[in-house]
Each structure stands twice: as C-alpha cells, then as structure tokens.
Design an enzyme around this catalytic site. Sequence first.
Site, PDB file in Angstrom:
ATOM      1  N   GLY A 238      42.922 -83.654 -10.264  1.00 40.18           N
ATOM      2  CA  GLY A 238      41.765 -84.004  -9.456  1.00 40.18           C
ATOM      3  C   GLY A 238      41.153 -82.744  -8.885  1.00 40.18           C
ATOM      4  O   GLY A 238      41.833 -81.718  -8.763  1.00 40.18           O
TER       5      GLY A 238
ATOM      6  N   GLN B 285      36.192 -77.240  -3.603  1.00 47.18           N
ATOM      7  CA  GLN B 285      37.244 -76.358  -4.129  1.00 47.18           C
ATOM      8  C   GLN B 285      36.701 -75.291  -5.078  1.00 47.18           C
ATOM      9  O   GLN B 285      37.398 -74.325  -5.385  1.00 47.18           O
ATOM     10  CB  GLN B 285      38.315 -77.168  -4.857  1.00 47.18           C
ATOM     11  CG  GLN B 285      39.169 -78.026  -3.931  1.00 47.18           C
ATOM     12  CD  GLN B 285      40.288 -78.695  -4.690  1.00 47.18           C
ATOM     13  OE1 GLN B 285      40.123 -79.775  -5.220  1.00 47.18           O
ATOM     14  NE2 GLN B 285      41.424 -78.028  -4.778  1.00 47.18           N
TER      15      GLN B 285
ATOM     16  N   CYS C 136      48.235 -78.846  -4.445  1.00 47.68           N
ATOM     17  CA  CYS C 136      46.780 -78.673  -4.455  1.00 47.68           C
ATOM     18  C   CYS C 136      46.444 -77.303  -5.040  1.00 47.68           C
ATOM     19  O   CYS C 136      47.068 -76.307  -4.675  1.00 47.68           O
ATOM     20  CB  CYS C 136      46.261 -78.785  -3.019  1.00 47.68           C
ATOM     21  SG  CYS C 136      44.493 -78.552  -2.865  1.00 47.68           S
ATOM     22  N   LEU C 137      45.444 -77.267  -5.922  1.00 48.47           N
ATOM     23  CA  LEU C 137      45.040 -75.989  -6.522  1.00 48.47           C
ATOM     24  C   LEU C 137      44.559 -75.004  -5.459  1.00 48.47           C
ATOM     25  O   LEU C 137      44.666 -73.794  -5.640  1.00 48.47           O
ATOM     26  CB  LEU C 137      43.920 -76.222  -7.548  1.00 48.47           C
ATOM     27  CG  LEU C 137      44.299 -77.001  -8.815  1.00 48.47           C
ATOM     28  CD1 LEU C 137      43.056 -77.288  -9.640  1.00 48.47           C
ATOM     29  CD2 LEU C 137      45.340 -76.261  -9.642  1.00 48.47           C
TER      30      LEU C 137
ATOM     31  N   HIS D  28      39.516 -83.754   0.876  1.00 43.05           N
ATOM     32  CA  HIS D  28      38.850 -82.447   0.703  1.00 43.05           C
ATOM     33  C   HIS D  28      37.383 -82.536   1.128  1.00 43.05           C
ATOM     34  O   HIS D  28      36.872 -81.653   1.826  1.00 43.05           O
ATOM     35  CB  HIS D  28      38.889 -82.005  -0.761  1.00 43.05           C
ATOM     36  CG  HIS D  28      40.129 -81.269  -1.165  1.00 43.05           C
ATOM     37  ND1 HIS D  28      40.562 -80.127  -0.532  1.00 43.05           N
ATOM     38  CD2 HIS D  28      41.018 -81.503  -2.165  1.00 43.05           C
ATOM     39  CE1 HIS D  28      41.677 -79.695  -1.124  1.00 43.05           C
ATOM     40  NE2 HIS D  28      41.978 -80.515  -2.108  1.00 43.05           N
TER      41      HIS D  28
ATOM     42  N   HIS E 283      43.516 -87.836  -1.799  1.00 44.10           N
ATOM     43  CA  HIS E 283      43.658 -86.377  -1.633  1.00 44.10           C
ATOM     44  C   HIS E 283      42.289 -85.696  -1.804  1.00 44.10           C
ATOM     45  O   HIS E 283      41.904 -84.845  -0.998  1.00 44.10           O
ATOM     46  CB  HIS E 283      44.683 -85.877  -2.663  1.00 44.10           C
ATOM     47  CG  HIS E 283      44.877 -84.399  -2.709  1.00 44.10           C
ATOM     48  ND1 HIS E 283      46.083 -83.798  -2.454  1.00 44.10           N
ATOM     49  CD2 HIS E 283      44.025 -83.375  -3.014  1.00 44.10           C
ATOM     50  CE1 HIS E 283      45.962 -82.487  -2.586  1.00 44.10           C
ATOM     51  NE2 HIS E 283      44.726 -82.208  -2.929  1.00 44.10           N
ATOM     52  N   GLU E 284      41.563 -86.094  -2.851  1.00 42.60           N
ATOM     53  CA  GLU E 284      40.272 -85.439  -3.138  1.00 42.60           C
ATOM     54  C   GLU E 284      39.215 -85.809  -2.092  1.00 42.60           C
ATOM     55  O   GLU E 284      38.411 -84.958  -1.685  1.00 42.60           O
ATOM     56  CB  GLU E 284      39.776 -85.795  -4.538  1.00 42.60           C
ATOM     57  CG  GLU E 284      40.718 -85.440  -5.687  1.00 42.60           C
ATOM     58  CD  GLU E 284      41.289 -84.038  -5.623  1.00 42.60           C
ATOM     59  OE1 GLU E 284      40.632 -83.139  -5.060  1.00 42.60           O
ATOM     60  OE2 GLU E 284      42.420 -83.850  -6.111  1.00 42.60           O
TER      61      GLU E 284
END
Length: 177
Positions: free
Chosen positions: A46, A51, A94-95, A140, A136-137
């Site tokens: 995702g 990001q 998470c990236l 963000h 999660h996204e």
Amino acid sequence: MAIRDIVIYPADVLKKPTRNVEDINDEILQIIGDMWDTMYEKEGVGLACNQIGIDYSIVIVDTSVKEGVQPVRITLINPQIIASEGKQTYKEACLSVPGISAEVERAYWIKVKALTPKGQEEIFEFEGFPAVVLQHEIDHLNGKVYLERLKGLKKRLALDKYKKVLRQLERAKKKNS
Ligand code: NI
C-alpha cells in the site's frame, strides 16, 4: 510514469493532513501512475500519496502480492472511513518508517467512501488484511504513521529503535556524499 523517492518519517509532509483532490486531471493520473511504479519497485502492499512527498488524498493498495490473504488491488481518491467494526492485530511496517515493525490493533471491517480514478463516488467494504492496509494508508492521509497508534512501552521501544535506524541512515548518507 516514474519511480519516486519515498519520504521518510518524521518529514513534515507525513505529519500533516493531505488535501482532497478536486479535479481528477492528467496531473493526478500521472501521480497515481508514479505511485504504482514506486510501490511495486519498493515491494509495498500500500502507498499514500504523501509518502512520495505530494499532499493529495490518494491511496493505492495491492494485497495480491502477498500469499494467503484476500487479493485487493485498488486506487482510492479522497477516501473516508464511514463505518468500522471488530478488532484485529497485525504486525505492520511502513516504507516511510524503515527498519522496524510493530503489532497494531485496528478494526476488522471497514466501510470506505471514496472516488475512483474515473471520478465516481463509491462505497467499498474491506475486511481482514486489506482492511489493515487501507486503515494504515488512510492514517497517512490524516498525517499519522502507525507508530502513533502504539501505546505505552511498546511505543517507547519502537520509537527508540527507530531513532537508531534514523541515525544509521544518517551515517550511511554522510558516507555516500
Ligand atoms: Ni505506511
């Protein structure tokens, strides 16, 4: 389309709520394409638009790369969680928060209102792993990373470990410059 750099927490763009997309024009479609390229390159499931450093309210998800979970591949614009139920705990990473992972409790089922890339408003339902990724996204987009969902000792340990990761990244950067 292009692969973009992933912004690393605690960059400002990850800590502020994103803005809604008013018009799904070529610029927006280009950004979405770049998000897909970037997510596949980095092997994420995702990605939120902030990001890659752009504060639009867009998320992409593809759980089909992971075995044993419900495959969901979707782009959502201006997504909003309008209902949720149940609980599940999943070990998240998470990236934008490299080098660590932690278990986070979230809703098991969510209902999301969003625009599709064609500009249609739709209601979607997700459960299990795809619901974890979507929550999660969408966090963000609201200026939150999953670390902020942790509590007490778990949060302190994760933040301490992450500080070390950041110092290592900093050192590696200096070496390469
Ligand atoms: Ni993330």
